[in-house]
Design a protein around this motif. Structure first.
Motif, PDB file in Angstrom:
ATOM      1  N   LYS A   3       0.878  -1.360   0.052  1.00  0.00           N
ATOM      2  CA  LYS A   3      -0.234  -0.103  -0.061  1.00  0.00           C
ATOM      3  C   LYS A   3       0.917   1.078   0.059  1.00  0.00           C
ATOM      4  O   LYS A   3       0.471   2.471  -0.564  1.00  0.00           O
ATOM      5  CB  LYS A   3      -0.990   0.084   1.417  1.00  0.00           C
ATOM      6  CG  LYS A   3      -1.823   1.213   1.384  1.00  0.00           C
ATOM      7  CD  LYS A   3      -3.016   1.147   2.426  1.00  0.00           C
ATOM      8  CE  LYS A   3      -3.587   2.450   2.509  1.00  0.00           C
ATOM      9  NZ  LYS A   3      -4.677   2.277   3.506  1.00  0.00           N
ATOM     10  N   ASN A   6       2.178   1.879  -3.678  1.00  0.00           N
ATOM     11  CA  ASN A   6       0.981   2.304  -4.215  1.00  0.00           C
ATOM     12  C   ASN A   6       0.854   3.691  -4.092  1.00  0.00           C
ATOM     13  O   ASN A   6       0.664   4.613  -5.042  1.00  0.00           O
ATOM     14  CB  ASN A   6      -0.281   1.515  -4.056  1.00  0.00           C
ATOM     15  CG  ASN A   6      -0.333   0.368  -4.735  1.00  0.00           C
ATOM     16  OD1 ASN A   6      -0.902  -0.844  -4.018  1.00  0.00           O
ATOM     17  ND2 ASN A   6       0.047   0.245  -5.935  1.00  0.00           N
ATOM     18  N   VAL A   7       0.585   4.203  -2.781  1.00  0.00           N
ATOM     19  CA  VAL A   7       0.527   5.698  -2.554  1.00  0.00           C
ATOM     20  C   VAL A   7       1.535   6.443  -2.996  1.00  0.00           C
ATOM     21  O   VAL A   7       1.438   7.661  -3.595  1.00  0.00           O
ATOM     22  CB  VAL A   7       0.252   5.996  -1.101  1.00  0.00           C
ATOM     23  CG1 VAL A   7       0.306   7.297  -0.472  1.00  0.00           C
ATOM     24  CG2 VAL A   7      -0.930   5.119  -0.372  1.00  0.00           C
ATOM     25  N   HIS A  58      -1.989   2.038  -9.937  1.00  0.00           N
ATOM     26  CA  HIS A  58      -1.895   2.593  -8.622  1.00  0.00           C
ATOM     27  C   HIS A  58      -3.363   2.700  -7.953  1.00  0.00           C
ATOM     28  O   HIS A  58      -3.678   2.196  -7.053  1.00  0.00           O
ATOM     29  CB  HIS A  58      -0.957   3.501  -8.399  1.00  0.00           C
ATOM     30  CG  HIS A  58       0.583   3.210  -8.537  1.00  0.00           C
ATOM     31  ND1 HIS A  58       0.956   1.964  -7.816  1.00  0.00           N
ATOM     32  CD2 HIS A  58       1.413   3.700  -9.184  1.00  0.00           C
ATOM     33  CE1 HIS A  58       2.476   2.339  -8.128  1.00  0.00           C
ATOM     34  NE2 HIS A  58       2.547   2.906  -8.734  1.00  0.00           N
ATOM     35  N   LEU A  62      -5.231   0.481  -5.084  1.00  0.00           N
ATOM     36  CA  LEU A  62      -5.828   1.137  -3.629  1.00  0.00           C
ATOM     37  C   LEU A  62      -7.230   1.348  -3.646  1.00  0.00           C
ATOM     38  O   LEU A  62      -7.794   1.248  -2.357  1.00  0.00           O
ATOM     39  CB  LEU A  62      -5.277   2.541  -3.875  1.00  0.00           C
ATOM     40  CG  LEU A  62      -3.711   2.776  -3.374  1.00  0.00           C
ATOM     41  CD1 LEU A  62      -3.400   4.240  -3.750  1.00  0.00           C
ATOM     42  CD2 LEU A  62      -3.236   2.503  -2.249  1.00  0.00           C
ATOM     43  N   TRP A 121       6.470  -2.590  -6.712  1.00  0.00           N
ATOM     44  CA  TRP A 121       5.133  -2.932  -6.321  1.00  0.00           C
ATOM     45  C   TRP A 121       4.675  -4.344  -7.023  1.00  0.00           C
ATOM     46  O   TRP A 121       4.208  -5.246  -6.374  1.00  0.00           O
ATOM     47  CB  TRP A 121       4.319  -1.802  -6.486  1.00  0.00           C
ATOM     48  CG  TRP A 121       2.764  -2.316  -6.399  1.00  0.00           C
ATOM     49  CD1 TRP A 121       2.127  -2.585  -5.089  1.00  0.00           C
ATOM     50  CD2 TRP A 121       2.017  -2.748  -7.328  1.00  0.00           C
ATOM     51  NE1 TRP A 121       0.889  -3.200  -5.358  1.00  0.00           N
ATOM     52  CE2 TRP A 121       0.804  -2.946  -6.908  1.00  0.00           C
ATOM     53  CE3 TRP A 121       1.915  -2.579  -8.640  1.00  0.00           C
ATOM     54  CZ2 TRP A 121      -0.383  -3.586  -7.387  1.00  0.00           C
ATOM     55  CZ3 TRP A 121       1.084  -3.078  -9.541  1.00  0.00           C
ATOM     56  CH2 TRP A 121      -0.105  -3.531  -8.785  1.00  0.00           C
ATOM     57  N   ASN A 217      -1.984  -7.550  -1.689  1.00  0.00           N
ATOM     58  CA  ASN A 217      -2.221  -7.043  -0.324  1.00  0.00           C
ATOM     59  C   ASN A 217      -2.048  -5.608  -0.328  1.00  0.00           C
ATOM     60  O   ASN A 217      -2.201  -4.872   0.776  1.00  0.00           O
ATOM     61  CB  ASN A 217      -0.809  -7.619   0.652  1.00  0.00           C
ATOM     62  CG  ASN A 217       0.433  -7.236   0.344  1.00  0.00           C
ATOM     63  OD1 ASN A 217       0.632  -6.732  -0.753  1.00  0.00           O
ATOM     64  ND2 ASN A 217       1.431  -7.912   0.788  1.00  0.00           N
ATOM     65  N   SER A 218      -1.937  -4.876  -1.560  1.00  0.00           N
ATOM     66  CA  SER A 218      -2.235  -3.504  -1.527  1.00  0.00           C
ATOM     67  C   SER A 218      -3.693  -2.826  -1.548  1.00  0.00           C
ATOM     68  O   SER A 218      -3.712  -2.026  -1.542  1.00  0.00           O
ATOM     69  CB  SER A 218      -1.501  -2.946  -2.890  1.00  0.00           C
ATOM     70  OG  SER A 218      -1.828  -3.432  -3.996  1.00  0.00           O
ATOM     71  N   VAL A 219      -4.421  -3.898  -1.871  1.00  0.00           N
ATOM     72  CA  VAL A 219      -5.700  -3.402  -1.940  1.00  0.00           C
ATOM     73  C   VAL A 219      -6.316  -3.064  -0.487  1.00  0.00           C
ATOM     74  O   VAL A 219      -6.042  -3.884   0.623  1.00  0.00           O
ATOM     75  CB  VAL A 219      -6.731  -4.734  -2.463  1.00  0.00           C
ATOM     76  CG1 VAL A 219      -8.116  -4.433  -2.285  1.00  0.00           C
ATOM     77  CG2 VAL A 219      -6.308  -5.013  -3.733  1.00  0.00           C
ATOM     78  N   VAL A 220      -6.951  -1.878  -0.286  1.00  0.00           N
ATOM     79  CA  VAL A 220      -7.695  -1.491   0.667  1.00  0.00           C
ATOM     80  C   VAL A 220      -9.017  -2.215   0.901  1.00  0.00           C
ATOM     81  O   VAL A 220      -9.862  -2.122   0.001  1.00  0.00           O
ATOM     82  CB  VAL A 220      -7.917  -0.134   0.652  1.00  0.00           C
ATOM     83  CG1 VAL A 220      -8.475   0.482   1.824  1.00  0.00           C
ATOM     84  CG2 VAL A 220      -6.475   0.668   0.539  1.00  0.00           C
TER      85      VAL A 220
END
Length: 222
Positions: A3, A6-7, A58, A62, A121, A217-220
């Motif tokens: 995450k 991504n940010v 990205h 997110l 990423w 695991n970057s998914v919120v």
């Protein structure tokens, strides 16, 4: 970690694109282009278009929504494309001009920082083991469509974004050689992406229809 990447990628990429736009449009108009022509000129660079794709991936990661830019083959294709941006710039373009100030910051961000963030990423959280040879033609369609657009636009605009694609300056044989070399490089990078995808995931492809990788695991989560 994913995450954060991504940010960071979103902030760096979007900021560089906006600042580059704000700097390029006045400079382009001073060079004799109209406002509309300057905007079209800005969006005629492969670097700009590919960095926009990076930002969209990205955003998709997110948001957590399985949209087009959340698909594994799209994420991988963007990884291959942005790596090509860095390689071509480093090999063919970086020595041709010496940007200063904010132009230099944007130059570094769009050609090096944003690509590195995205690739890290993708390698750590963007794979799912589903890539195969059937995706290569889909990836190659992007640079081919871009080159076709450049050549169609050339006689209308009287200019080409990249000197190595300028048939009037270099002749078609030279352009075709450059194009073949870039497509071969693109295909080679695509093959490396397939291998990396399979190695990272241990050779376990995602279930059919999955748009978001199991290790994404970057998914919120909602």
């Amino acid at each position: 970690m994913a995450k954060i990447l991504n940010v960071a990628g979103l902030v760096v990429g979007l900021s560089a694109l906006v600042v580059q736009f704000a700097l390029s449009i006045p400079a382009s108009m001073e060079a004799g282009r109209s406002l509309a022509g300057s905007v079209i000129h800005y969006f005629s660079y492969f670097t700009i278009l590919t960095n926009i794709l990076v930002v969209l991936v990205h955003l998709a990661a997110l948001s957590g929504a399985p949209r087009f830019f959340g698909r594994a083959w799209v994420r991988a294709g963007v990884a291959v494309s942005i790596l090509l941006v860095t390689i071509v710039y480093w090999q063919l373009l970086s020595a041709l001009w010496q940007p200063e100030g904010l132009f230099l910051l944007c130059d570094i961000a769009l050609h090096y920082i944003a690509p590195v963030i995205y690739l890290v990423w993708w390698l750590t959280a963007g794979t799912d083991g589903s890539l195969s040879w059937r995706h290569l033609p889909l990836w190659l369609a992007y640079p081919l469509i871009y080159v076709a657009y450049v050549q169609v636009r050339a006689p209308i605009a009287g200019e080409v974004p990249y000197y190595f694609l300028d048939a009037r300056l270099n002749g078609w044989p030279s352009v075709l050689v450059y194009l073949a070399a870039m497509l071969l490089t693109f295909a080679f990078l695509g093959r490396l992406a397939m291998l990396a995808d399979r190695i990272i995931t241990g050779g376990k492809p995602a279930r059919k229809g999955d748009a978001i990788a199991p290790n994404q695991n970057s998914v919120v989560k909602p």
